[in-house]
Each structure stands twice: as C-alpha cells, then as structure tokens.
Scaffold this motif. Sequence first.
Motif, PDB file in Angstrom:
ATOM      1  N   LEU A   1       0.783  -1.372   0.234  1.00  0.00           N
ATOM      2  CA  LEU A   1       0.515   0.207   0.001  1.00  0.00           C
ATOM      3  C   LEU A   1       0.845   1.207   0.032  1.00  0.00           C
ATOM      4  N   GLU A   2       2.055   1.193  -0.224  1.00  0.00           N
ATOM      5  CA  GLU A   2       3.032   2.180  -0.173  1.00  0.00           C
ATOM      6  C   GLU A   2       3.157   2.807  -1.505  1.00  0.00           C
ATOM      7  N   GLY A   3       3.229   3.790  -1.301  1.00  0.00           N
ATOM      8  CA  GLY A   3       2.823   4.334  -2.840  1.00  0.00           C
ATOM      9  C   GLY A   3       2.059   4.932  -3.148  1.00  0.00           C
ATOM     10  N   LYS A   4       0.855   4.790  -2.708  1.00  0.00           N
ATOM     11  CA  LYS A   4      -0.556   4.888  -3.514  1.00  0.00           C
ATOM     12  C   LYS A   4      -1.162   4.125  -5.030  1.00  0.00           C
ATOM     13  N   PRO A   5      -1.077   2.961  -4.805  1.00  0.00           N
ATOM     14  CA  PRO A   5      -0.244   2.000  -5.816  1.00  0.00           C
ATOM     15  C   PRO A   5      -2.255   1.742  -6.021  1.00  0.00           C
TER      16      PRO A   5
ATOM     17  N   ILE B   1      -9.997  -7.611  -5.455  1.00  0.00           N
ATOM     18  CA  ILE B   1      -8.655  -6.904  -5.428  1.00  0.00           C
ATOM     19  C   ILE B   1      -7.403  -6.692  -6.226  1.00  0.00           C
ATOM     20  N   SER B   2      -6.691  -6.321  -7.241  1.00  0.00           N
ATOM     21  CA  SER B   2      -5.479  -5.681  -7.629  1.00  0.00           C
ATOM     22  C   SER B   2      -5.091  -5.129  -7.493  1.00  0.00           C
ATOM     23  N   VAL B   3      -4.074  -5.448  -7.239  1.00  0.00           N
ATOM     24  CA  VAL B   3      -2.668  -4.283  -7.151  1.00  0.00           C
ATOM     25  C   VAL B   3      -2.159  -4.099  -8.226  1.00  0.00           C
ATOM     26  N   GLY B   4      -2.629  -2.618  -8.988  1.00  0.00           N
ATOM     27  CA  GLY B   4      -2.214  -2.183 -10.561  1.00  0.00           C
ATOM     28  C   GLY B   4      -3.523  -2.711 -11.174  1.00  0.00           C
ATOM     29  N   LYS B   5      -3.189  -3.171 -12.793  1.00  0.00           N
ATOM     30  CA  LYS B   5      -3.822  -4.080 -13.939  1.00  0.00           C
ATOM     31  C   LYS B   5      -4.071  -5.528 -12.773  1.00  0.00           C
ATOM     32  N   PRO B   6      -5.402  -6.356 -13.096  1.00  0.00           N
ATOM     33  CA  PRO B   6      -4.932  -7.456 -12.879  1.00  0.00           C
ATOM     34  C   PRO B   6      -4.146  -8.245 -13.875  1.00  0.00           C
ATOM     35  N   ARG B   7      -3.585  -9.205 -12.938  1.00  0.00           N
ATOM     36  CA  ARG B   7      -2.542 -10.090 -13.854  1.00  0.00           C
ATOM     37  C   ARG B   7      -1.977 -11.204 -12.626  1.00  0.00           C
ATOM     38  N   SER B   8      -1.146 -12.107 -13.436  1.00  0.00           N
ATOM     39  CA  SER B   8      -1.717 -13.711 -13.296  1.00  0.00           C
ATOM     40  C   SER B   8      -0.379 -13.459 -11.983  1.00  0.00           C
TER      41      SER B   8
ATOM     42  N   ALA C   1       0.240  -8.671  -5.778  1.00  0.00           N
ATOM     43  CA  ALA C   1      -0.167  -8.402  -6.414  1.00  0.00           C
ATOM     44  C   ALA C   1      -1.971  -8.479  -6.911  1.00  0.00           C
ATOM     45  N   GLY C   2      -2.070  -9.062  -5.192  1.00  0.00           N
ATOM     46  CA  GLY C   2      -3.377  -8.177  -4.387  1.00  0.00           C
ATOM     47  C   GLY C   2      -4.385  -9.429  -3.379  1.00  0.00           C
ATOM     48  N   LEU C   3      -5.385  -9.810  -3.922  1.00  0.00           N
ATOM     49  CA  LEU C   3      -6.362  -9.945  -2.639  1.00  0.00           C
ATOM     50  C   LEU C   3      -7.512 -10.986  -3.374  1.00  0.00           C
ATOM     51  N   THR C   4      -7.982 -12.092  -2.743  1.00  0.00           N
ATOM     52  CA  THR C   4      -9.071 -12.565  -3.383  1.00  0.00           C
ATOM     53  C   THR C   4      -9.666 -12.865  -1.810  1.00  0.00           C
TER      54      THR C   4
END
Length: 74
Positions: free
Chosen positions: A9-13, A28-35, A57-60
């Motif tokens: 969460l640093e840098g306000k992604p 929830i994806s950090v940036g664009k969803p990716r594998s 890369a994210g959370l489910t």
Amino acid sequence: SFMETLKILEGKPSLNWEYDEEADVLYISVGKPRSAVGTDIGDGVIVRYDAKKREVAGLTILGFRARTLQSLGK
C-alpha cells in the motif's frame, strides 16, 4: 511477515476490484489484474503474489458479502 505484505500500500498504488455476486467473492488487484500465485492465508483470504516482481498482486476474499453482513450483525 504480514507487515512486509502491507508495504503493497506504500506509494498509493491504484487498486482495482471486481465483485462476483453469484460466488460472493471480492477480487482486489494492485494495479492492473495479472497472473499470480495464490496463497491461502486463512479465514477465506487468498494473497496473490507476483514472483517475478516479488510483490503482492492482489487479494481474493471469499464470502465477502456474508462476512460483511455478519460483522454488521445482520
């Protein structure tokens, strides 16, 4: 550690999210969803990790609506 994970969460992604109402799952994806590789950290939360970039890369979140209603006492 968990605190290292919170560094995502640093840098306000930019966070993107998608909710599957039928399955009651919040993605929830950090940036664009990716594998990424998913790791179940318990309590219905899966952390998705991008090994190449060495970052989360994210959370489910499984059962998101049911969980929210339960916490609200509904």
